[in-house]
Motif scaffolding. Structure first.
Motif, short mmCIF file in Angstrom:
data_model
loop_
_atom_site.label_atom_id
_atom_site.label_comp_id
_atom_site.label_asym_id
_atom_site.label_seq_id
_atom_site.Cartn_x
_atom_site.Cartn_y
_atom_site.Cartn_z
N LEU A 135 0.95 -1.37 0.05
CA LEU A 135 0.03 0.12 0.01
C LEU A 135 0.80 1.25 0.08
O LEU A 135 0.40 2.32 -0.63
N ASP A 136 1.89 1.14 0.85
CA ASP A 136 2.90 2.43 0.50
C ASP A 136 3.39 2.49 -0.97
O ASP A 136 3.46 3.62 -1.47
N LEU A 137 3.85 1.33 -1.65
CA LEU A 137 3.98 1.40 -2.87
C LEU A 137 2.94 2.09 -3.86
O LEU A 137 3.32 3.04 -4.75
N LEU A 138 1.83 1.62 -3.78
CA LEU A 138 0.81 2.08 -4.47
C LEU A 138 0.65 3.69 -4.17
O LEU A 138 0.41 4.32 -5.23
N THR A 139 0.59 4.12 -2.97
CA THR A 139 0.73 5.49 -2.74
C THR A 139 1.81 6.17 -3.46
O THR A 139 1.23 7.30 -4.09
N MET A 140 2.91 5.73 -3.44
CA MET A 140 3.93 6.57 -4.09
C MET A 140 3.62 6.47 -5.52
O MET A 140 4.01 7.52 -6.25
N LYS A 141 3.31 5.72 -6.18
CA LYS A 141 3.16 5.37 -7.55
C LYS A 141 2.02 6.16 -8.08
O LYS A 141 1.98 6.87 -8.99
N GLN A 142 0.86 6.42 -7.15
CA GLN A 142 -0.23 7.27 -7.23
C GLN A 142 0.13 8.75 -7.70
O GLN A 142 -0.28 9.58 -8.31
N GLU A 143 1.32 9.20 -6.66
CA GLU A 143 1.54 10.46 -6.38
C GLU A 143 2.78 10.60 -7.67
O GLU A 143 2.62 11.89 -8.07
N PHE A 144 3.65 9.90 -7.93
CA PHE A 144 4.60 10.07 -8.78
C PHE A 144 4.54 9.67 -10.24
O PHE A 144 5.15 9.98 -11.22
N GLY A 145 3.65 8.70 -10.16
CA GLY A 145 3.54 7.84 -11.56
C GLY A 145 4.38 6.78 -11.76
O GLY A 145 4.52 6.12 -13.03
N HIS A 146 5.72 6.74 -11.09
CA HIS A 146 6.52 5.64 -11.23
C HIS A 146 7.23 5.55 -9.80
O HIS A 146 7.09 6.27 -8.78
N LEU A 147 7.78 4.41 -9.66
CA LEU A 147 8.96 4.19 -8.59
C LEU A 147 10.32 4.19 -8.78
O LEU A 147 11.04 4.55 -7.93
N ARG A 148 10.60 3.86 -9.92
CA ARG A 148 12.04 3.77 -10.51
C ARG A 148 12.75 5.25 -10.31
O ARG A 148 12.24 6.14 -10.61
N GLY A 149 13.98 5.48 -9.55
CA GLY A 149 14.52 6.52 -9.49
C GLY A 149 14.01 7.18 -8.21
O GLY A 149 14.81 8.22 -7.82
N LEU A 150 13.11 6.88 -7.55
CA LEU A 150 12.42 7.78 -6.40
C LEU A 150 13.42 7.76 -5.40
O LEU A 150 14.04 6.48 -4.88
N LYS A 151 13.62 8.69 -4.67
CA LYS A 151 14.51 8.61 -3.37
C LYS A 151 13.44 8.53 -2.15
O LYS A 151 12.85 9.61 -1.75
N VAL A 152 13.66 7.72 -1.42
CA VAL A 152 12.62 7.21 -0.13
C VAL A 152 13.28 7.22 1.08
O VAL A 152 14.37 6.19 1.23
N ALA A 153 13.14 8.00 2.09
CA ALA A 153 13.67 7.98 3.42
C ALA A 153 13.01 7.43 4.18
O ALA A 153 11.56 7.98 4.36
N ILE A 154 13.62 6.60 5.10
CA ILE A 154 12.87 5.57 6.02
C ILE A 154 13.61 5.95 7.13
O ILE A 154 14.74 5.94 7.46
N ILE A 155 12.71 6.73 8.21
CA ILE A 155 13.45 7.34 9.28
C ILE A 155 12.80 6.84 10.65
O ILE A 155 11.62 6.84 10.75
N GLY A 156 13.57 6.38 11.63
CA GLY A 156 13.10 6.15 12.96
C GLY A 156 13.54 4.82 13.60
O GLY A 156 14.66 4.39 13.54
N ASP A 157 12.62 4.04 14.22
CA ASP A 157 13.22 2.71 14.75
C ASP A 157 13.05 1.72 13.80
O ASP A 157 12.43 0.74 13.55
N LEU A 158 14.36 1.58 13.27
CA LEU A 158 14.60 0.80 12.14
C LEU A 158 14.85 -0.80 12.60
O LEU A 158 14.71 -1.84 11.92
N THR A 159 15.29 -1.02 13.99
CA THR A 159 15.41 -2.11 14.36
C THR A 159 14.23 -3.04 14.43
O THR A 159 14.16 -4.26 14.20
#
Length: 311
Positions: A135-159
């Motif tokens: 669902l995260d990917l679908l949200t990004m794809k709807q926003e930008f029209g593509h996923l290739r080349g996007l910079k996605v920052a994931i921040i926080g409790d990574l463990t």
């Protein structure tokens, strides 16, 4: 018919087909409302959940299937029945799929051996949460029209984040670039680090097209937590000041539930940049696509096209 235990072993083409199908289901809901009539889907949640549990329930009912709710405290597991025996019992009754949330890493791989019923991971341990990533990917794809080349920052409790792991596996396969940032004592394992670029929180927020904040899972590291909540917010959170330094087109995401004014400023949760509730909306469509994939022969891309033309 296929189970979905995680995204590590799902190829890019299959992920893309699920996203395409989810988009179709959003656009043409009347076409799928009886798709799983006469189908039984069991929902087994051994951990607390609001969004995922209700999202799967709405998705199951949208497809016309019957939902069977499992309640651990009144089940035979209290008499010593194993989890696998519970699943085999449901399978023998004709239940086609089971949606499972469980705290134990590896439990789905363990019980899926020799099982005909399809198993869907609704969040297991800290290893994967595949439908959240989809669902995260679908949200990004709807926003930008593509996923290739996007910079996605994931921040926080990574463990402790199972969302992180599924997102990293999928984003890498689809050509996105993942930036990781967070407290030094909350890093993920080497396998995940090797697939991403580690930067500071400020570097991640200023460079990203997508800023995805992760919840601090206080319940999982009470022995190691040392920062106060305000201190964490200032050092590692998405403050209003940091959000003002995001790129003009960049969006904010969060898998929720969120700790307001800890990992994300309360004022940003429903801000114009936020797509947090759009993610929740997309969760229903993605889970419908996953349930269809599990309970039927997934239509080919050509069949998808014919269906759209027919409509």
């Amino acid at each position: 018919m296929r189970s979905l235990l995680g995204l590590r072993d799902v190829d890019a083409g299959d992920i893309d087909r699920l996203l395409t199908r989810a988009q179709e289901m959003q656009e043409y809901p009347d076409d799928v409302q009886h798709l799983l009539s006469h189908t039984y889907v069991a929902h087994l949640f051994f951990e607390n959940s609001t969004r995922t549990r209700f999202s799967f329930e709405v998705a199951t009912k949208n497809l016309g299937a019957q939902v069977l709710h499992f309640q651990e405290n009144v089940s035979s597991t209290q008499k010593g029945e194993t989890f696998r025996d519970t699943l085999k019992t449901l399978e023998a009754m004709g239940v086609q799929a089971a949606v499972i949330r469980h705290a134990q890493n590896g439990i789905l791989q363990e019980v899926s051996k020799g099982m005909d019923m399809r198993l869907i991971n609704a969040g297991v341990g800290h290893e994967e949460h595949p439908t959240q990533a989809l669902l995260d990917l679908l949200t990004m794809k709807q926003e930008f029209g593509h996923l290739r080349g996007l910079k996605v920052a994931i921040i926080g409790d990574l463990t402790h984040s199972r969302v992180l792991r599924s997102n990293v596996f999928a984003l890498q396969k689809l050509g996105a670039h993942v930036l990781l940032a967070g407290p030094p004592n909350l890093k993920p394992e080497e396998e995940i680090l090797s697939r991403c670029q580690c930067v500071t929180v400020d570097e991640a927020i200023q460079a990203a097209d997508v800023v995805m904040m992760l919840r601090i899972q206080f319940e999982r590291h009470s022995q190691t937590w040392s920062l106060g909540q305000e201190q964490y917010h200032q050092q590692y959170g998405l403050t209003v000041q940091r959000a003002n330094r995001m790129q003009s087109h960049a969006i904010i995401m969060h898998p929720a539930p969120f700790n307001r004014d800890v990992e994300i400023a309360s004022a940003l949760v429903e801000s114009p940049r936020s797509r947090i509730f759009k993610q929740v909306t997309n969760g229903v469509a993605v889970r419908m696509a996953v349930l269809e994939r599990a309970c039927t022969s997934t239509p080919s891309a050509e069949e998808h096209s014919k269906r759209i033309v027919k409509v």
